[in-house]
Design a protein around this motif. Sequence first.
Motif, PDB file in Angstrom:
ATOM      1  N   PRO A 353      52.505 -45.936   8.925  1.00  0.00           N
ATOM      2  CA  PRO A 353      54.517 -46.513   8.933  1.00  0.00           C
ATOM      3  C   PRO A 353      55.237 -46.960  10.527  1.00  0.00           C
ATOM      4  CG  PRO A 353      53.723 -44.310   8.062  1.00  0.00           C
ATOM      5  CD  PRO A 353      52.789 -45.011   9.049  1.00  0.00           C
ATOM      6  N   ALA A 354      54.501 -46.788  11.568  1.00  0.00           N
ATOM      7  CA  ALA A 354      55.093 -46.998  12.603  1.00  0.00           C
ATOM      8  C   ALA A 354      55.109 -48.305  13.137  1.00  0.00           C
ATOM      9  CB  ALA A 354      54.765 -46.295  14.024  1.00  0.00           C
ATOM     10  N   GLU A 355      53.677 -48.435  12.409  1.00  0.00           N
ATOM     11  CA  GLU A 355      53.513 -50.496  12.231  1.00  0.00           C
ATOM     12  C   GLU A 355      52.691 -50.912  11.416  1.00  0.00           C
ATOM     13  OE1 GLU A 355      51.393 -53.271  15.960  1.00  0.00           O
ATOM     14  OE2 GLU A 355      51.581 -51.642  15.725  1.00  0.00           O
ATOM     15  N   PRO A 356      53.805 -50.791   9.754  1.00  0.00           N
ATOM     16  CA  PRO A 356      53.823 -51.424   8.630  1.00  0.00           C
ATOM     17  C   PRO A 356      52.148 -52.106   8.004  1.00  0.00           C
ATOM     18  CG  PRO A 356      55.490 -51.305   8.618  1.00  0.00           C
ATOM     19  CD  PRO A 356      55.119 -51.727  10.095  1.00  0.00           C
ATOM     20  N   ARG A 357      52.058 -53.634   9.455  1.00  0.00           N
ATOM     21  CA  ARG A 357      50.824 -54.725   9.530  1.00  0.00           C
ATOM     22  C   ARG A 357      49.578 -53.769   9.796  1.00  0.00           C
ATOM     23  NH1 ARG A 357      49.933 -56.976  14.422  1.00  0.00           N
ATOM     24  NH2 ARG A 357      49.075 -58.640  13.219  1.00  0.00           N
ATOM     25  N   ARG A 358      49.664 -52.682  10.176  1.00  0.00           N
ATOM     26  CA  ARG A 358      48.251 -52.156  10.726  1.00  0.00           C
ATOM     27  C   ARG A 358      48.008 -51.136   9.575  1.00  0.00           C
ATOM     28  NH1 ARG A 358      46.043 -52.696  15.337  1.00  0.00           N
ATOM     29  NH2 ARG A 358      47.240 -54.809  16.969  1.00  0.00           N
ATOM     30  N   LEU A 359      46.722 -50.605   9.570  1.00  0.00           N
ATOM     31  CA  LEU A 359      46.325 -49.364   9.021  1.00  0.00           C
ATOM     32  C   LEU A 359      46.694 -48.073   9.894  1.00  0.00           C
ATOM     33  CD1 LEU A 359      42.491 -50.549   7.645  1.00  0.00           C
ATOM     34  CD2 LEU A 359      44.560 -50.359   6.344  1.00  0.00           C
ATOM     35  N   LEU A 360      46.660 -46.949   8.918  1.00  0.00           N
ATOM     36  CA  LEU A 360      47.046 -45.712   9.882  1.00  0.00           C
ATOM     37  C   LEU A 360      45.632 -45.250  10.890  1.00  0.00           C
ATOM     38  CD1 LEU A 360      48.975 -43.340   9.240  1.00  0.00           C
ATOM     39  CD2 LEU A 360      47.895 -42.054   8.455  1.00  0.00           C
ATOM     40  N   ALA A 361      45.944 -45.318  11.376  1.00  0.00           N
ATOM     41  CA  ALA A 361      44.188 -44.787  12.498  1.00  0.00           C
ATOM     42  C   ALA A 361      43.527 -44.064  12.038  1.00  0.00           C
ATOM     43  CB  ALA A 361      44.648 -44.528  14.365  1.00  0.00           C
ATOM     44  N   ALA A 362      43.608 -43.074  11.233  1.00  0.00           N
ATOM     45  CA  ALA A 362      42.864 -42.197  10.751  1.00  0.00           C
ATOM     46  C   ALA A 362      42.002 -42.525   9.402  1.00  0.00           C
ATOM     47  CB  ALA A 362      43.710 -40.587  10.247  1.00  0.00           C
ATOM     48  N   TYR A 363      42.368 -43.936   8.500  1.00  0.00           N
ATOM     49  CA  TYR A 363      41.976 -44.362   7.580  1.00  0.00           C
ATOM     50  C   TYR A 363      41.374 -45.705   8.440  1.00  0.00           C
ATOM     51  CZ  TYR A 363      45.445 -41.340   4.914  1.00  0.00           C
ATOM     52  OH  TYR A 363      46.152 -40.149   4.207  1.00  0.00           O
ATOM     53  N   ASP A 364      41.486 -45.121   9.385  1.00  0.00           N
ATOM     54  CA  ASP A 364      40.402 -46.754  10.605  1.00  0.00           C
ATOM     55  C   ASP A 364      39.221 -46.863   9.812  1.00  0.00           C
ATOM     56  OD1 ASP A 364      40.136 -49.725  11.484  1.00  0.00           O
ATOM     57  OD2 ASP A 364      41.985 -49.967  12.055  1.00  0.00           O
ATOM     58  N   GLU A 365      38.241 -47.721  10.265  1.00  0.00           N
ATOM     59  CA  GLU A 365      36.383 -47.491  10.034  1.00  0.00           C
ATOM     60  C   GLU A 365      36.365 -48.201  11.538  1.00  0.00           C
ATOM     61  OE1 GLU A 365      32.773 -50.195  10.532  1.00  0.00           O
ATOM     62  OE2 GLU A 365      35.031 -50.323   9.663  1.00  0.00           O
ATOM     63  N   GLY A 366      37.173 -48.898  11.776  1.00  0.00           N
ATOM     64  CA  GLY A 366      37.383 -49.155  13.433  1.00  0.00           C
ATOM     65  C   GLY A 366      37.519 -50.711  13.602  1.00  0.00           C
ATOM     66  N   ASP A 367      37.644 -51.360  12.500  1.00  0.00           N
ATOM     67  CA  ASP A 367      37.722 -52.993  12.940  1.00  0.00           C
ATOM     68  C   ASP A 367      38.933 -53.639  12.346  1.00  0.00           C
ATOM     69  OD1 ASP A 367      37.855 -53.045   9.939  1.00  0.00           O
ATOM     70  OD2 ASP A 367      35.472 -54.195   9.492  1.00  0.00           O
ATOM     71  N   HIS A 368      39.482 -51.833  11.601  1.00  0.00           N
ATOM     72  CA  HIS A 368      41.569 -52.863  10.784  1.00  0.00           C
ATOM     73  C   HIS A 368      41.199 -53.662   9.944  1.00  0.00           C
ATOM     74  CE1 HIS A 368      41.798 -51.453  15.178  1.00  0.00           C
ATOM     75  NE2 HIS A 368      41.746 -52.298  16.229  1.00  0.00           N
ATOM     76  N   LEU A 369      40.331 -52.749   9.703  1.00  0.00           N
ATOM     77  CA  LEU A 369      40.295 -54.057   8.109  1.00  0.00           C
ATOM     78  C   LEU A 369      40.011 -53.450   7.121  1.00  0.00           C
ATOM     79  CD1 LEU A 369      40.585 -56.114   5.798  1.00  0.00           C
ATOM     80  CD2 LEU A 369      38.578 -57.145   7.093  1.00  0.00           C
ATOM     81  N   HIS A 370      38.867 -52.672   6.828  1.00  0.00           N
ATOM     82  CA  HIS A 370      37.678 -51.605   6.146  1.00  0.00           C
ATOM     83  C   HIS A 370      38.300 -50.101   6.870  1.00  0.00           C
ATOM     84  CE1 HIS A 370      35.824 -54.917   6.454  1.00  0.00           C
ATOM     85  NE2 HIS A 370      35.550 -55.281   4.881  1.00  0.00           N
ATOM     86  N   PHE A 371      37.988 -48.832   5.531  1.00  0.00           N
ATOM     87  CA  PHE A 371      37.582 -47.534   5.485  1.00  0.00           C
ATOM     88  C   PHE A 371      36.911 -46.638   5.504  1.00  0.00           C
ATOM     89  CE2 PHE A 371      41.533 -49.667   2.815  1.00  0.00           C
ATOM     90  CZ  PHE A 371      41.935 -49.900   3.541  1.00  0.00           C
ATOM     91  N   ASN A 372      37.249 -45.547   6.609  1.00  0.00           N
ATOM     92  CA  ASN A 372      36.249 -44.530   6.458  1.00  0.00           C
ATOM     93  C   ASN A 372      36.074 -43.516   5.264  1.00  0.00           C
ATOM     94  OD1 ASN A 372      38.762 -42.824   6.878  1.00  0.00           O
ATOM     95  ND2 ASN A 372      38.339 -42.854   9.282  1.00  0.00           N
ATOM     96  N   PRO A 373      35.813 -43.000   5.688  1.00  0.00           N
ATOM     97  CA  PRO A 373      35.667 -41.864   3.986  1.00  0.00           C
ATOM     98  C   PRO A 373      37.570 -41.086   4.226  1.00  0.00           C
ATOM     99  CG  PRO A 373      34.005 -41.130   5.476  1.00  0.00           C
ATOM    100  CD  PRO A 373      34.280 -42.593   6.291  1.00  0.00           C
TER     101      PRO A 373
END
Length: 390
Positions: A353-373
Amino acid sequence: MSSWTAMPQLTEPGNLPPAPYAQDGLMLAVSTLRQTVRVSAGGGRMRLRFSNAFGGAPLPVTQVSVALPEGGRAGVSAIRPGSARPVTFAGRPSVTVPVGAHYVSDPLDFPVAPGSVLTVTVHLAEGQRSGALTSHPGSRTTSYLAPGNQAEAPDLTGATPVDHWYLLSAVEVLPERDTAVLALLGDSLTDGRGSTTNGNDRWPDRLFDRLRTDPRTDGVAVANQGAGGNRVLADGLGPGALARLDRDVLALSGVRWLIVFEGVNDLGTAEATHTAQKQVADDLTAAYEQIVVRARARELLVYGATITPFGGNDPYDDPQGHREAARQAVNEWIRTSGRFDAVIDFDHAVRDPAEPRRLLAAYDEGDHLHFNPAGYQALADAVPAALLRR
């Protein structure tokens, strides 16, 4: 009850097995392939579909068996003793699948429960005389290659683990209750990059688990047709979504709904200029319309999912923001055009919500494109269950 329900694994070209199972254009000769798959419909009869869609030569399958994996777990090489059953093709134990074709086995009395794991073992005495092999590299599931014929062995001797699926295109179950299929057309985000190997925690798995808890949706089977690197408009790792729609969605047994969640790779691989991104955004929305028209001709309900953020990803994120502008334009069209029967706003569910062009950090697998579980769970939770009630 008369319609088979398919739980497919999308197949793709290339991705050869390791040595010694790939030698000078001869693949899997005198070898046994054992792999596990999770089914999402239950019933007393099942059949298998094998694919030679991308093989460069006929595929001679010598022997096939199905069994229950030891402990009911995905990615294990051992099977439950006494559970193996032979699979036949027109009454014969072997079959040769022509180049580009699929081949369906005879129905087999083999009860499976929704969400259970099945082991399929294939022996290839001759192997396939081709440098091209039909496979799925994004299996997130461990398979095993072993020498000789071990099709019905309780465990494999001398096995080599490999995180791929090969040759098996679908498990089809004849359900014992009213069941319908939700097909998911997507890329690596649906294929599950970032999920747990052998954990079955991709967002399609998590959605299936969630639907099972509600008696109004517990008859929904989920067919994950995601392919890593896939694009809508052009071939990538495998044919583009427009090219594979008929084979991977419209030809499925029992399909009633389609979720389209794809397009990020089209944006990310197009040149990062205003003109190029404007063109790909326009072409994407036209392609979505084509998918809707073709799916509705088969009486499917089609749901559009918004493209999720990729800010900070290398190389998709561009300093000038042209790809982000195109993503926003495509998402606005998905939300407001009225072309889809409903919209699933994955972008809203996972963005920061603070930077809508990015994934929420808690959901980011690490490459800022894919998701963790956790991110895949958020996607699954964002699908309104009411869209899948009958």
